[in-house]
Write a protein that holds these residues in place. Sequence first.
Motif, PDB file in Angstrom:
ATOM      1  N   PHE A  95       0.850  -1.193   0.000  1.00  0.00           N
ATOM      2  CA  PHE A  95       0.000   0.000   0.000  1.00  0.00           C
ATOM      3  C   PHE A  95       0.886   1.244   0.000  1.00  0.00           C
ATOM      4  O   PHE A  95       2.049   1.189   0.414  1.00  0.00           O
ATOM      5  N   PRO A  96       0.365   2.395  -0.466  1.00  0.00           N
ATOM      6  CA  PRO A  96       1.155   3.630  -0.459  1.00  0.00           C
ATOM      7  C   PRO A  96       1.444   4.082   0.973  1.00  0.00           C
ATOM      8  O   PRO A  96       0.584   3.978   1.853  1.00  0.00           O
ATOM      9  N   LYS A  97       2.630   4.592   1.206  1.00  0.00           N
ATOM     10  CA  LYS A  97       3.009   5.047   2.547  1.00  0.00           C
ATOM     11  C   LYS A  97       3.444   6.504   2.580  1.00  0.00           C
ATOM     12  O   LYS A  97       3.793   7.021   3.639  1.00  0.00           O
ATOM     13  N   ARG A  98       3.421   7.169   1.436  1.00  0.00           N
ATOM     14  CA  ARG A  98       3.927   8.550   1.418  1.00  0.00           C
ATOM     15  C   ARG A  98       3.175   9.365   0.375  1.00  0.00           C
ATOM     16  O   ARG A  98       2.860   8.884  -0.711  1.00  0.00           O
ATOM     17  N   GLY A  99       2.875  10.613   0.744  1.00  0.00           N
ATOM     18  CA  GLY A  99       2.267  11.537  -0.202  1.00  0.00           C
ATOM     19  C   GLY A  99       0.752  11.399  -0.300  1.00  0.00           C
ATOM     20  O   GLY A  99       0.104  10.663   0.440  1.00  0.00           O
ATOM     21  N   GLY A 100       0.210  12.086  -1.268  1.00  0.00           N
ATOM     22  CA  GLY A 100      -1.229  12.107  -1.455  1.00  0.00           C
ATOM     23  C   GLY A 100      -1.816  10.756  -1.811  1.00  0.00           C
ATOM     24  O   GLY A 100      -3.020  10.535  -1.638  1.00  0.00           O
ATOM     25  N   ALA A 101      -0.987   9.837  -2.309  1.00  0.00           N
ATOM     26  CA  ALA A 101      -1.477   8.506  -2.693  1.00  0.00           C
ATOM     27  C   ALA A 101      -2.026   7.738  -1.499  1.00  0.00           C
ATOM     28  O   ALA A 101      -2.823   6.808  -1.674  1.00  0.00           O
ATOM     29  N   ILE A 102      -1.615   8.100  -0.286  1.00  0.00           N
ATOM     30  CA  ILE A 102      -2.132   7.423   0.905  1.00  0.00           C
ATOM     31  C   ILE A 102      -3.654   7.496   0.931  1.00  0.00           C
ATOM     32  O   ILE A 102      -4.339   6.514   1.244  1.00  0.00           O
ATOM     33  N   ALA A 103      -4.186   8.658   0.572  1.00  0.00           N
ATOM     34  CA  ALA A 103      -5.637   8.874   0.644  1.00  0.00           C
ATOM     35  C   ALA A 103      -6.402   8.052  -0.381  1.00  0.00           C
ATOM     36  O   ALA A 103      -7.626   7.890  -0.251  1.00  0.00           O
ATOM     37  N   THR A 104      -5.719   7.486  -1.379  1.00  0.00           N
ATOM     38  CA  THR A 104      -6.410   6.650  -2.366  1.00  0.00           C
ATOM     39  C   THR A 104      -6.755   5.279  -1.793  1.00  0.00           C
ATOM     40  O   THR A 104      -7.564   4.551  -2.365  1.00  0.00           O
ATOM     41  N   ASN A 105      -6.100   4.916  -0.690  1.00  0.00           N
ATOM     42  CA  ASN A 105      -6.385   3.660   0.003  1.00  0.00           C
ATOM     43  C   ASN A 105      -6.194   2.430  -0.874  1.00  0.00           C
ATOM     44  O   ASN A 105      -6.890   1.417  -0.714  1.00  0.00           O
ATOM     45  N   LYS A 106      -5.256   2.476  -1.771  1.00  0.00           N
ATOM     46  CA  LYS A 106      -4.979   1.310  -2.621  1.00  0.00           C
ATOM     47  C   LYS A 106      -4.240   0.232  -1.817  1.00  0.00           C
ATOM     48  O   LYS A 106      -3.298   0.537  -1.085  1.00  0.00           O
ATOM     49  N   LYS A 107      -4.688  -1.004  -1.963  1.00  0.00           N
ATOM     50  CA  LYS A 107      -3.995  -2.149  -1.394  1.00  0.00           C
ATOM     51  C   LYS A 107      -3.906  -3.217  -2.479  1.00  0.00           C
ATOM     52  O   LYS A 107      -4.890  -3.462  -3.181  1.00  0.00           O
ATOM     53  N   ARG A 108      -2.751  -3.839  -2.627  1.00  0.00           N
ATOM     54  CA  ARG A 108      -2.569  -4.838  -3.669  1.00  0.00           C
ATOM     55  C   ARG A 108      -1.836  -6.065  -3.119  1.00  0.00           C
ATOM     56  O   ARG A 108      -0.958  -5.947  -2.257  1.00  0.00           O
ATOM     57  N   ILE A 109      -2.203  -7.228  -3.637  1.00  0.00           N
ATOM     58  CA  ILE A 109      -1.603  -8.496  -3.212  1.00  0.00           C
ATOM     59  C   ILE A 109      -0.401  -8.815  -4.097  1.00  0.00           C
ATOM     60  O   ILE A 109      -0.419  -8.564  -5.311  1.00  0.00           O
ATOM     61  N   ILE A 110       0.632  -9.390  -3.490  1.00  0.00           N
ATOM     62  CA  ILE A 110       1.833  -9.805  -4.220  1.00  0.00           C
ATOM     63  C   ILE A 110       1.837 -11.322  -4.341  1.00  0.00           C
ATOM     64  O   ILE A 110       1.918 -12.043  -3.339  1.00  0.00           O
ATOM     65  N   ARG A 111       1.729 -11.821  -5.572  1.00  0.00           N
ATOM     66  CA  ARG A 111       1.765 -13.266  -5.825  1.00  0.00           C
ATOM     67  C   ARG A 111       3.154 -13.742  -6.240  1.00  0.00           C
ATOM     68  O   ARG A 111       3.523 -14.895  -6.025  1.00  0.00           O
ATOM     69  N   ASN A 112       3.897 -12.855  -6.889  1.00  0.00           N
ATOM     70  CA  ASN A 112       5.272 -13.150  -7.295  1.00  0.00           C
ATOM     71  C   ASN A 112       6.182 -12.083  -6.700  1.00  0.00           C
ATOM     72  O   ASN A 112       5.810 -10.910  -6.649  1.00  0.00           O
ATOM     73  N   PRO A 113       7.375 -12.461  -6.236  1.00  0.00           N
ATOM     74  CA  PRO A 113       8.266 -11.488  -5.584  1.00  0.00           C
ATOM     75  C   PRO A 113       8.514 -10.260  -6.465  1.00  0.00           C
ATOM     76  O   PRO A 113       8.699 -10.386  -7.678  1.00  0.00           O
ATOM     77  N   VAL A 114       8.510  -9.097  -5.839  1.00  0.00           N
ATOM     78  CA  VAL A 114       8.736  -7.842  -6.561  1.00  0.00           C
ATOM     79  C   VAL A 114       9.586  -6.915  -5.694  1.00  0.00           C
ATOM     80  O   VAL A 114       9.750  -7.138  -4.492  1.00  0.00           O
ATOM     81  N   PHE A 115      10.083  -5.883  -6.304  1.00  0.00           N
ATOM     82  CA  PHE A 115      10.667  -4.755  -5.581  1.00  0.00           C
ATOM     83  C   PHE A 115       9.642  -3.625  -5.598  1.00  0.00           C
ATOM     84  O   PHE A 115       8.868  -3.494  -6.547  1.00  0.00           O
ATOM     85  N   VAL A 116       9.630  -2.826  -4.551  1.00  0.00           N
ATOM     86  CA  VAL A 116       8.763  -1.648  -4.519  1.00  0.00           C
ATOM     87  C   VAL A 116       9.607  -0.443  -4.144  1.00  0.00           C
ATOM     88  O   VAL A 116      10.662  -0.575  -3.510  1.00  0.00           O
ATOM     89  N   ASP A 117       9.132   0.736  -4.523  1.00  0.00           N
ATOM     90  CA  ASP A 117       9.936   1.929  -4.255  1.00  0.00           C
ATOM     91  C   ASP A 117       9.668   2.467  -2.853  1.00  0.00           C
ATOM     92  O   ASP A 117       8.889   1.910  -2.084  1.00  0.00           O
ATOM     93  N   LEU A 118      10.314   3.571  -2.511  1.00  0.00           N
ATOM     94  CA  LEU A 118      10.273   4.107  -1.152  1.00  0.00           C
ATOM     95  C   LEU A 118       8.904   4.642  -0.742  1.00  0.00           C
ATOM     96  O   LEU A 118       8.684   4.903   0.437  1.00  0.00           O
ATOM     97  N   ASN A 119       8.008   4.804  -1.696  1.00  0.00           N
ATOM     98  CA  ASN A 119       6.686   5.331  -1.383  1.00  0.00           C
ATOM     99  C   ASN A 119       5.673   4.229  -1.058  1.00  0.00           C
ATOM    100  O   ASN A 119       4.484   4.504  -0.917  1.00  0.00           O
ATOM    101  N   ILE A 120       6.161   2.988  -0.951  1.00  0.00           N
ATOM    102  CA  ILE A 120       5.291   1.838  -0.723  1.00  0.00           C
ATOM    103  C   ILE A 120       5.759   1.062   0.498  1.00  0.00           C
ATOM    104  O   ILE A 120       6.955   0.953   0.766  1.00  0.00           O
ATOM    105  N   MET A 121       4.799   0.525   1.245  1.00  0.00           N
ATOM    106  CA  MET A 121       5.086  -0.356   2.381  1.00  0.00           C
ATOM    107  C   MET A 121       4.403  -1.699   2.145  1.00  0.00           C
ATOM    108  O   MET A 121       3.377  -1.772   1.454  1.00  0.00           O
ATOM    109  N   ALA A 122       4.957  -2.756   2.716  1.00  0.00           N
ATOM    110  CA  ALA A 122       4.385  -4.097   2.585  1.00  0.00           C
ATOM    111  C   ALA A 122       4.221  -4.728   3.957  1.00  0.00           C
ATOM    112  O   ALA A 122       5.036  -4.507   4.853  1.00  0.00           O
TER     113      ALA A 122
END
Length: 278
Positions: free
Chosen positions: A161-188
Amino acid sequence: MTQAVNDLLEQHFDTAFAAPDGIAKLRELILTLAMQGKLVEQDPNDSPASELLKEIEKENQRLIAEKKIKKQKPSLPIKPEEVPYLLPRGWAWVRVEDVFNTTSGTTFDAALEKEAGSYAYVKVGDMNLQGNELVIETSSRYVDPDEKMLRSLISTGSVIFPKRGGAIATNKKRIIRNPVFVDLNIMAITPIFGVLTEYAYLWLSTLDLALLNTGTSVPQINHKDIDPLPFPIPPLAEQHRIVARIDQLMALCDKLDSQIDAATNKQDVLLNAVMARV
């Protein structure tokens, strides 16, 4: 499911079609009932959550011993005033940090980002890509990591889910089925053991991420904001039943959505036809 809950859901399914935001509220009600242990019947033959928590702690200690995760301070007991509602027999309140590993993303040199590669490098905008509505299936960027970079990999079974900036308010949550990298604006959050990814996703779907924001000029969610949160954990067998039941009910909600869209389109066609004759 109790008869009272059956009646409640039947009532809301009957009225959801008429209300402008009826289906959205119906979805919220379904999730609320699920997290309170009211969506499916409890089975006295299920191994209770207290036993599951012992297995989770064993797995946690194994991961620490193998240096796959870092040892953390013991979490504080959950105070009565922190408990938002009572749970059924066999369930337990725990803190997120007791049953999940929380991980923040990483950053790579832009020169390492490619259009194709071994692993997706997901940024907040990629959550909007077609096919990524629930599970991350694709990305606009990929990387070919070396051994050091692999330490930052987000593992299968996580929810991001987003952890920084205005994207937090979008409340997006996504499932990871295959290993990925995410950037600094995302938490898992990644279940240690004994918590279904789908159940974790459903619980996270009940949270308004904007309310967790502790940033000042820039909205921000840190580990100290998510790790102490109370998490309702049912027996593992009941987690499966909850996920299956929600899948059924959400499919009905999707059907209602389609019927409403079809009815709205039909009304628009009729209105346009009438206006054309004026």
